[in-house]
Scaffold this active site. Structure first.
Site, PDB file in Angstrom:
ATOM      1  CG  ASN A  99      71.424  43.548  24.390  1.00 58.43           C
ATOM      2  OD1 ASN A  99      70.759  44.613  24.809  1.00 58.43           O
ATOM      3  ND2 ASN A  99      72.055  42.867  25.139  1.00 58.43           N
ATOM      4  CE  LYS A 107      78.028  42.406  25.112  1.00 59.10           C
ATOM      5  NZ  LYS A 107      77.079  41.413  25.363  1.00 59.10           N
TER       6      LYS A 107
END
Length: 319
Positions: free
Chosen positions: A250, A186
């Site tokens: 991220n 993810k």
């Protein structure tokens, strides 16, 4: 119940705050030479939250382990093995550990619970606690759902019972491999989302959301897990918090990378990508991961690479 939190970053400090909020006795461990930890002790707050006055602090790992019924670990995944080598010298045998972190070890490609059992023994009581949610939302009372996985249903149930509240609704998933791999990937796909934002290709996040779980399911199945876990809370369920959120490290790293801006925070997806790069997986197709690998590690042009990714030869969507 007595809870020790090993780690005092953004997520670790939240877990201490949350554990105290739902009635547990909390002790936070940090390194004695950590400036951030000493600042936290002095002010009892960071940029996200203020810790309750009853929460205690220690730089003694022996004290942290002996204090606890449950040990929560929330640190950079690449430091887990070295920390656990120190934990192995304490009286940890009757403790339950939860790993509240996402990633794979760069050099070995091993999952975090695998590392824990290698360092502390195969009979270690350990669970992975992952899923969607940002500190900034939780402390403002915005609820979310998370997932707990372990090799033991009894451990999973115990952890869920200890930490359930109106703020976090927990689900269990017996597929520990799928939960850990899904959570790690993810973050990788979060980097891809940030790159699309930085290149003004945000509309391609739709295909990224659709195709990412397919890719994750292939790797989960290849490694021995249940491919359906890619569609659970650890992976697809966490996409909003990673692919769209301004709080996602991220996603922000990916955007910063393609716009040549400095990014000074931890993006766990980067180390996961490096780990995947070191793994030899010739049997399965991983086009998103391979494209990110080309961009970040081999320094190819991101715009052309991502355009090529979504313009690959035509194929049936589901087969």
């Amino acid at each position: 119940m007595k809870i020790s939190v090993l780690g005092n970053g953004r997520w670790g400090s939240f877990l201490a705050w949350y554990s105290s909020k739902i009635g547990h006795e909390v002790l936070i461990w940090g390194r004695g030479n950590s400036r951030n930890f000493h600042d936290l002790i002095k002010t009892r707050k960071n940029q996200y939250l203020t810790l309750q006055p009853e929460i205690k602090f220690t730089t003694s790992l022996n004290e942290a382990i002996s204090h606890s019924d449950i040990v929560i670990i929330s640190i950079n995944s690449q430091y887990l093995r070295s920390l656990l080598k120190k934990v192995s010298k304490t009286n940890f045998y009757d403790k339950i550990f939860t790993l509240n972190m996402k990633g794979l070890e760069i050099d070995t490609g091993k999952r975090l619970t695998q590392i824990a059992k290698e360092e502390l023994g195969v009979n270690l009581k350990v669970a992975a606690w992952v899923g969607p949610g940002h500190v900034q939302d939780f402390i403002n009372g915005v609820p979310n759902c998370m997932v707990v996985s372990s090799d033991s249903p009894a451990i999973t149930d115990f952890v869920i019972s200890a930490f359930s509240s109106k703020l976090i609704r927990f689900y269990s998933n017996p597929d520990l491999i799928g939960t850990e791999i899904g959570a790690a990937l993810k973050n990788v796909f979060g980097i891809a989302a940030g790159m699309l934002d930085g290149l003004n290709l945000t509309s391609l996040k739709g295909p990224l959301i659709a195709r990412g779980p397919f890719e994750a399911s292939r790797l989960i199945k290849y490694l021995g897990g249940n491919e359906l876990s890619a569609y659970g809370l650890a992976h697809l369920g966490d996409y909003e918090a990673t692919i769209f959120s301004k709080h996602s490290h991220n996603r922000t790293f990916g955007e910063s990378f393609v716009t040549n801006k400095q990014f000074d925070y931890l993006a766990e997806g980067l180390s996961t990508l490096q780990s995947l790069n070191n793994m030899y997986i010739p049997e399965i197709e991983l086009p998103i991961i391979e494209s990110l690998n080309d961009i970040i590690i081999h320094k190819v042009d991101p715009l052309n690479t991502l355009n090529d990714l979504f313009m690959r030869p035509l194929k049936n969507e589901f087969y």
